[in-house]
Design a protein around this motif. Structure first.
Motif, PDB file in Angstrom:
ATOM      1  N   ALA A 163      -0.122  -2.744   5.026  1.00 38.00           N
ATOM      2  CA  ALA A 163      -0.312  -1.214   5.560  1.00 38.00           C
ATOM      3  C   ALA A 163       0.721  -0.956   6.684  1.00 38.00           C
ATOM      4  CB  ALA A 163      -1.642  -1.000   6.356  1.00 38.00           C
ATOM      5  N   SER A 197       0.847  -1.339  -0.100  1.00 43.61           N
ATOM      6  CA  SER A 197       0.000   0.079  -0.030  1.00 43.61           C
ATOM      7  C   SER A 197       0.982   1.392  -0.036  1.00 43.61           C
ATOM      8  CB  SER A 197      -0.976  -0.005   1.386  1.00 43.61           C
ATOM      9  OG  SER A 197      -0.130  -0.150   2.390  1.00 43.61           O
ATOM     10  N   LYS A 254       4.604   3.656   0.730  1.00 44.37           N
ATOM     11  CA  LYS A 254       5.359   2.601   1.276  1.00 44.37           C
ATOM     12  C   LYS A 254       6.717   2.626   1.716  1.00 44.37           C
ATOM     13  CE  LYS A 254       4.404  -0.866   2.183  1.00 44.37           C
ATOM     14  NZ  LYS A 254       3.804  -1.323   3.681  1.00 44.37           N
TER      15      LYS A 254
END
Length: 342
Positions: free
Chosen positions: A123, A61, A64
């Motif tokens: 994430a 994601s 990053k």
């Protein structure tokens, strides 16, 4: 619970993008957490896969912040942290949290915890930063005998190749073959020699013979040479496959003795195709996988490295050259691990 902190980091803003300075908001410091001032962070090929989104949406994601071979000093600690002190130098690897209560964790496989948190996967934001937050129980004190600039790769590449020796019962005197002499394989050769094994390096790169023997191999097989591969058939007790590419599997299982084991640690996409009856059954072969290690194995590895003075061969560069360093890893031009000084 403490308030969150903003720290300087270096992030890719899009797939395959260059990393740029980025103000990263860290999670709040929990009661079992430590804040670590990062000194060094290794660059693993997994970081490139994540930045380039080669493992899909689940892994990447953006923005990053990659990096999961972290070395630094504890700068803050939560109210429940007892074992680590401010100023302790620690390492953090592939995972920054584990629940420590599921079946996997209770059996010592914190690396397989279904409720854990990877350091820079999905994430989560990783170690290309000035600071990070992790559970103190998966932040490992680094023995003083291990130079900090070489310690980071031990927490991913090192434990990846160390764990199978313990996990699959390799013994002194066993004939061990390491397939691939790269970022993983060169450390595997060192471990195999220190375990007291007879060590063979297998590579298609004939120019690596001298280095392979320096790292612990007593024999070298050029996998491009059909005669050398044939002569070695039925001689290997344990084979560690470190290359991230599909192999002609039957040529490699043919090298194993009866009851031999093949452990795969290279991130290979695809299947292992071996005849079941004529190979696996009749010769009682084992083909298995392994990924990093739990807390006990990581502590064991660090003690083993300190005792035997086993370190990865590293190129160390400053964070100002992070993009160039990532490109060298991307292009397989590093011998053998890349480390960035933060």
């Amino acid at each position: 619970m403490s308030s969150s902190t903003v720290t300087q980091s270096w992030a890719a803003m899009e797939p395959k993008g260059k990393v740029v300075p980025f103000q990263l908001e860290l999670p709040a410091l929990g009661p079992n957490d430590v804040e670590v001032d990062i000194e060094y962070c290794g660059i693993c090929h997994s970081d490139v896969h994540i930045i380039d989104k080669e493992w899909g949406d689940a892994a990447s994601s953006f923005p990053k912040v990659a990096g999961h071979e972290i070395v630094g000093k504890v700068s803050r600690r939560g109210s429940e942290v007892k074992e680590l002190q401010i100023g302790d130098r620690v390492g953090i690897g592939w995972y920054r949290r584990a629940c420590l209560s599921c079946d996997e964790c209770m059996e010592g496989y914190e690396n397989l915890c279904p409720h854990g948190e990877a350091t820079c996967f999905g994430a989560s934001q990783g170690g290309f930063a000035r600071k990070t937050i992790a559970d103190a129980r998966v932040a490992f004190p680094i023995p003083k005998e291990i130079p900090p600039e070489y310690a980071g790769p031990l927490f991913c590449g090192g434990i990846t190749v160390f764990a199978p020796f313990r996990r699959f019962g390799v013994k002194p005197g066993d004939h061990v073959a390491v397939v691939g002499i790269g970022g993983l394989g060169h450390m595997a050769l060192k471990f195999a020699k220190a375990f007291g094994c007879k060590v063979t390096a297998i590579s298609s790169s004939a120019d690596k013979v001298k280095e392979a023997k320096e790292y612990g191999a007593s024999h070298f097989i050029n996998s491009s040479d059909e005669n050398q591969m044939k002569e070695a058939q039925g001689t290997i007790d344990f084979m560690l496959v470190t290359v991230p590419k599909k192999l002609p599997w039957q040529q490699y299982t043919a090298l194993l003795r009866r009851n031999g084991k093949m452990a795969i640690v290279g991130a290979i996409l695809g299947n292992v195709e071996v005849p079941v009856m004529t190979e696996l059954m009749v010769r009682q072969l084992t083909i298995c996988g392994s990924i990093t290690g739990g807390r006990a194995l990581i502590k064991d590895m660090l003690e083993f490295c300190a005792l035997h003075q086993i370190f990865p061969k590293c190129e160390v560069t400053d964070v100002e050259h992070l993009n160039e360093a990532l490109d060298k890893v991307r292009e397989n031009k590093v011998r053998y691990r890349m480390v960035v000084k933060l």
